[in-house]
Write an enzyme that holds these catalytic residues in place. Structure first.
Site, mmCIF file in Angstrom:
data_model
loop_
_atom_site.group_PDB
_atom_site.id
_atom_site.type_symbol
_atom_site.label_atom_id
_atom_site.label_comp_id
_atom_site.label_asym_id
_atom_site.label_seq_id
_atom_site.Cartn_x
_atom_site.Cartn_y
_atom_site.Cartn_z
ATOM 1 N N GLU A 141 0.866 -0.877 0.012
ATOM 2 C CA GLU A 141 0.119 0.456 0.123
ATOM 3 C C GLU A 141 0.874 1.694 0.308
ATOM 4 O OE1 GLU A 141 -3.260 -0.074 2.063
ATOM 5 O OE2 GLU A 141 -3.707 2.262 2.240
ATOM 6 N N LYS A 260 -4.787 0.040 13.724
ATOM 7 C CA LYS A 260 -4.611 1.094 13.901
ATOM 8 C C LYS A 260 -6.233 0.232 13.576
ATOM 9 C CE LYS A 260 -6.509 2.299 8.823
ATOM 10 N NZ LYS A 260 -6.214 2.533 7.387
ATOM 11 N N GLU A 264 -10.666 4.314 9.435
ATOM 12 C CA GLU A 264 -10.969 4.408 7.470
ATOM 13 C C GLU A 264 -11.786 2.856 7.547
ATOM 14 O OE1 GLU A 264 -7.223 4.671 5.965
ATOM 15 O OE2 GLU A 264 -7.704 7.027 5.868
ATOM 16 N N ARG A 297 -2.421 3.644 17.376
ATOM 17 C CA ARG A 297 -2.595 4.981 16.221
ATOM 18 C C ARG A 297 -3.925 5.581 16.747
ATOM 19 N NH1 ARG A 297 -3.172 4.276 10.890
ATOM 20 N NH2 ARG A 297 -0.924 5.061 10.000
ATOM 21 N N ARG A 308 -12.103 16.894 10.238
ATOM 22 C CA ARG A 308 -11.289 16.255 10.515
ATOM 23 C C ARG A 308 -9.939 16.420 11.282
ATOM 24 N NH1 ARG A 308 -8.645 12.505 5.219
ATOM 25 N NH2 ARG A 308 -7.191 11.623 6.051
ATOM 26 N N LYS A 332 0.038 10.644 13.579
ATOM 27 C CA LYS A 332 0.672 10.750 12.741
ATOM 28 C C LYS A 332 1.468 12.709 12.742
ATOM 29 C CE LYS A 332 -1.615 8.229 9.391
ATOM 30 N NZ LYS A 332 -2.037 8.532 7.521
ATOM 31 N N ASP A 337 -2.965 14.130 7.401
ATOM 32 C CA ASP A 337 -2.631 13.003 7.248
ATOM 33 C C ASP A 337 -0.972 13.393 6.145
ATOM 34 O OD1 ASP A 337 -1.937 10.054 6.036
ATOM 35 O OD2 ASP A 337 -3.816 10.228 4.919
ATOM 36 N N GLU A 365 3.649 9.485 -0.526
ATOM 37 C CA GLU A 365 2.429 9.128 -0.795
ATOM 38 C C GLU A 365 1.936 10.595 -1.302
ATOM 39 O OE1 GLU A 365 0.104 7.944 1.877
ATOM 40 O OE2 GLU A 365 -1.726 7.855 0.800
HETATM 41 C C1 GCV Z 1 -2.722 2.362 5.268
HETATM 42 C C2 GCV Z 1 -3.830 7.216 4.309
HETATM 43 C C3 GCV Z 1 -3.753 6.307 3.150
HETATM 44 C C4 GCV Z 1 -3.595 4.930 3.688
HETATM 45 C C5 GCV Z 1 -3.294 4.511 4.590
HETATM 46 C C6 GCV Z 1 -3.711 5.362 6.083
HETATM 47 C C7 GCV Z 1 -3.400 5.241 7.013
HETATM 48 O O1 GCV Z 1 -5.218 7.281 4.109
HETATM 49 O O2 GCV Z 1 -3.773 6.879 2.178
HETATM 50 O O3 GCV Z 1 -3.277 4.195 2.439
HETATM 51 O O4 GCV Z 1 -3.316 3.047 4.953
HETATM 52 O O5 GCV Z 1 -3.386 6.284 5.559
HETATM 53 O O6 GCV Z 1 -2.016 5.532 7.490
HETATM 54 O O7 GCV Z 1 -3.929 4.437 7.678
#
Ligand code: GCV
Length: 668
Positions: A141, A260, A264, A297, A308, A332, A337, A365
């Site tokens: 990913e 996590k 999401e 996380r 958000r 983070k 993000d 990313e």
């Molecule tokens: C691993 C963002 C990224 C996702 C990632 C997520 C996270 O949304 O686009 O790919 O998923 O962060 O950090 O959990």
């Protein structure tokens, strides 16, 4: 002979920064311990010292490596080096410390230093950890360097040259790795998979690298067949307890879990009416007897939760002080993000009774994949050194002042020969490790070290490359998201500009318009006290500073404010003028990088020269695409002039998104 040089050079960048210098001096060795870590030490030294002899007693030796030092200046896995042309002494209190000392010595020798007097170095963070977002099926990913280095077809199958990975990490002090994606497949905990994970752990152990796993919170139900994964259910607790025992039987030095949860779409304790603390503590209790930890996380947000950028704080602050002592909350760097620039997450400093750690992203990313030269140490230093005003601490200090300390980043590795998809992207892996060991190092220092180790020792070339690297992140911010803009990228693949994105029925908080709020009346997200009031989450004087567009640092102004197009800054420029200026400046910077790079032919190896030349062309084209796409879209609201001819039309910008990125094309 003619072809030998380029071939050698290719091999060099595939070898990351591990190109140590052969030492012609004859040395008589004495190594205090015999164990797998000392075997690595011996191998590393012997690979660069052809003339060696071994001594029976330390007094007879000219090259000593010891792990039983009594020196009180050395702490944890730290070390001390004393060296000149004839004698070398590397001392530590642990074998890992001795290994780190040897790598520091080899690095310094390679970079031209021979005399080192009483140099002591101790690691800042205890756990210096990479997070791989690798899936059991072999995909990665947000990976831009090919497929997984760990998995293939549902099984562990690591790169045959995994020793290079281990050496690279150990050489910068990285001592931990989560090998699977935080979007965790419950299968990772199957007995068959764990046998494979054991083989990884065994290979990495001599390098003092512990393996951790990202786990899926609903594993008891999804894998174990239980009716529930409720963290307070007795059978669920038993299931995790047994699973943890199984893991430690196979891997005695297993590190712990990364989770996590309720994020999401992933399962978590809230599915059962429990809290993050209930979930994290349940796992922590299972791991505690073995010394394992839980990294939980704080990356949580949902479409109903309001702004958000505020949600992680809102969800986690009420839990401050409720986590067990082997839990650490992984946050983070920014509140949204991994955007090219974000203010620091307000959780840093605010959570006073909970252990916290930062999560950075090495894989690019949102920063042009492994196609754009974007040296990230400058971004990470900006984050680490930001004052939170909580007890006068910087972000870095808020994460260092606790019993358990850790620093993490999402890796940018893959199965491409050069590991990262771009030689310049290797520098970010290197920089992360160096900062985890010593966050006080400067971006310049780290860049110089890495260039010396990987590209060249030519002083003029080092200066030029370093100047490109140090300016590169700001250039990316300028041509992608200047002035605090964020989340303007392409839907789902996060490649290219798509501020116009409108997917019918899709989550609003996944759409760029949620963040930029471009309209006839202006641009930017009002997070001031008249808007979402996200500023409230920061400590004074930051709160007042961010709250007032006149005081807010310009680089965050559209993060915190919605401003009219003709809003005038102190320098007399309108918002539109500034926007145009920054977008174009980013493009001009890439042109400048190309010009500087063109002067380096013959100063770096031909393959490296060609690779960077080629990638800079891609970067320039994509920078122009970002500039044009964003300005042409914003212009539909501002109705103001763009004072130059764009390279692309608006239609062309949209059409380009449906093509493949350069790095994707390389995989075909
Ligand atoms: C691993 C963002 C990224 C996702 C990632 C997520 C996270 O949304 O686009 O790919 O998923 O962060 O950090 O959990």
């Amino acid at each position: 002979m003619l072809t030998l040089l380029p071939m050698l050079a290719t091999a060099q960048s595939d070898n990351l920064w591990l190109n140590f210098k052969t030492m012609q001096e004859p040395y008589v060795f004495y190594l205090t311990s015999k164990n797998p870590t000392f075997d690595v030490i011996k191998k590393e030294i012997l690979s660069v010292v052809p003339n060696f002899y071994t001594a029976k007693k330390m007094e007879q030796a000219s090259f000593v490596v010891l792990d039983n030092s009594q020196n009180s200046a050395i702490q944890g896995d730290g070390f001390m080096i004393n060296a000149d042309e004839k004698n070398v002494k590397i001392e530590a209190k642990t074998s890992a410390g001795a290994l780190y000392g040897v790598y520091e010595f080899l690095r310094r020798r390679k970079n031209g230093e021979t005399v080192i007097k009483n140099f002591v170095s101790n690691p800042a963070f205890q756990i210096r950890i990479l997070n791989h977002w690798d899936n059991p099926d072999g995909s990665v990913e947000r990976g831009y360097a090919g497929k997984s280095i760990w998995f293939q077809d549902g099984k562990i199958n690591f790169r045959s040259d995994i020793e290079t990975y281990a050496r690279a990490n150990a050489s910068v002090g990285i001592n931990a790795t989560v090998i699977d994606n935080v979007n965790a497949d419950p299968k990772i905990l199957s007995s068959q998979m764990l046998q494979g994970v054991k083989t990884v752990a065994d290979r990495l152990r001599p390098y003092n690298i512990k393996v951790y796993l990202a786990v899926n919170f609903s594993s008891p139900a999804a894998l174990g067949g239980l009716k529930t994964s409720d963290p307070l259910d007795k059978d669920v607790i038993d299931w995790w307890t047994k699973k943890v025992k199984e893991i430690y039987t196979l891997i005695p030095n297993f590190g712990g879990f990364l989770v996590k949860a309720n994020s999401e779409g992933l399962p978590g304790p809230m599915d059962f009416g429990r809290t993050h603390a209930d979930g994290a503590n349940m796992l922590a209790k299972a791991l505690k007897p073995y010394g394992g930890i839980v990294m939980w996380r704080a990356f949580v947000y949902n479409p109903q939760g309001g702004d958000r950028a505020k949600q992680a704080y809102d969800e986690f602050m009420p839990l401050d002080g409720k986590f067990d002592d082997n839990v650490i909350i992984q946050i983070k760097n920014g509140p949204v993000d991994f955007q090219p620039r974000e203010p620091f997450s307000p959780l840093f400093g605010a959570m006073k009774n909970t252990q916290i750690m930062a999560e950075l992203q090495i894989t690019q990313e949102y920063l042009g994949y492994s196609d754009h030269l974007c040296y990230l140490a400058t971004m990470w230093k900006e984050f680490l050194d930001y004052p939170t005003y909580h007890n006068g601490k910087t972000v870095k200090e808020t994460t260092l002042n606790q019993k358990l300390t850790a620093f993490s980043a999402v890796a940018n590795t893959g199965n491409m020969k050069n590991w990262c998809g771009y030689v310049m992207a290797q520098s970010n892996w290197y920089a992360f490790g160096r900062l985890a060991w010593n966050p006080d190092l400067t971006s310049q220092q780290i860049a110089k070290e890495w260039i010396n180790l990987t590209l060249t020792n030519d002083e003029d070339a080092v200066k030029k490359i370093s100047s490109i690297m140090l300016r590169s992140r700001e250039a990316v911010v300028d041509y992608m998201t200047p002035l605090g803009l964020h989340h303007l990228m392409g839907w789902s693949d996060h490649w290219g500009p798509e501020p116009w994105c409108a997917i019918p029925g899709a989550r609003e908080d996944w759409m760029p318009r949620y963040y930029h709020k471009a309209a006839a009346d202006g641009l930017g997200f009002n997070r001031s006290s008249t808007g979402s009031n996200a500023v409230e989450q920061y400590q004074e004087p930051l709160k007042s500073m961010f709250n007032d567009p006149k005081l807010c640092p310009k680089e965050f102004v559209l993060w915190f404010h919605h401003l009219p197009w003709d809003y005038t800054f102190d320098n007399g420029n309108t918002l539109w003028d500034e926007l145009v200026y920054h977008y174009d400046k980013g493009v001009k910077e890439v042109e400048a990088f190309q010009n500087v790079w063109a002067t380096l032919k013959g100063k770096v190896s031909d393959p490296v020269f060609n690779e960077v030349t080629e990638k800079l062309k891609v970067q320039l084209d994509e920078a122009q695409w970002w500039r044009d796409g964003c300005l042409l879209y914003f212009q539909t609201f501002s109705k103001m002039d763009i004072p130059f001819k764009t390279k692309y039309t608006f239609e062309e910008c949209k059409a380009k998104l449906r093509t493949k990125s350069y790095i994707e094309r390389q995989k075909d």
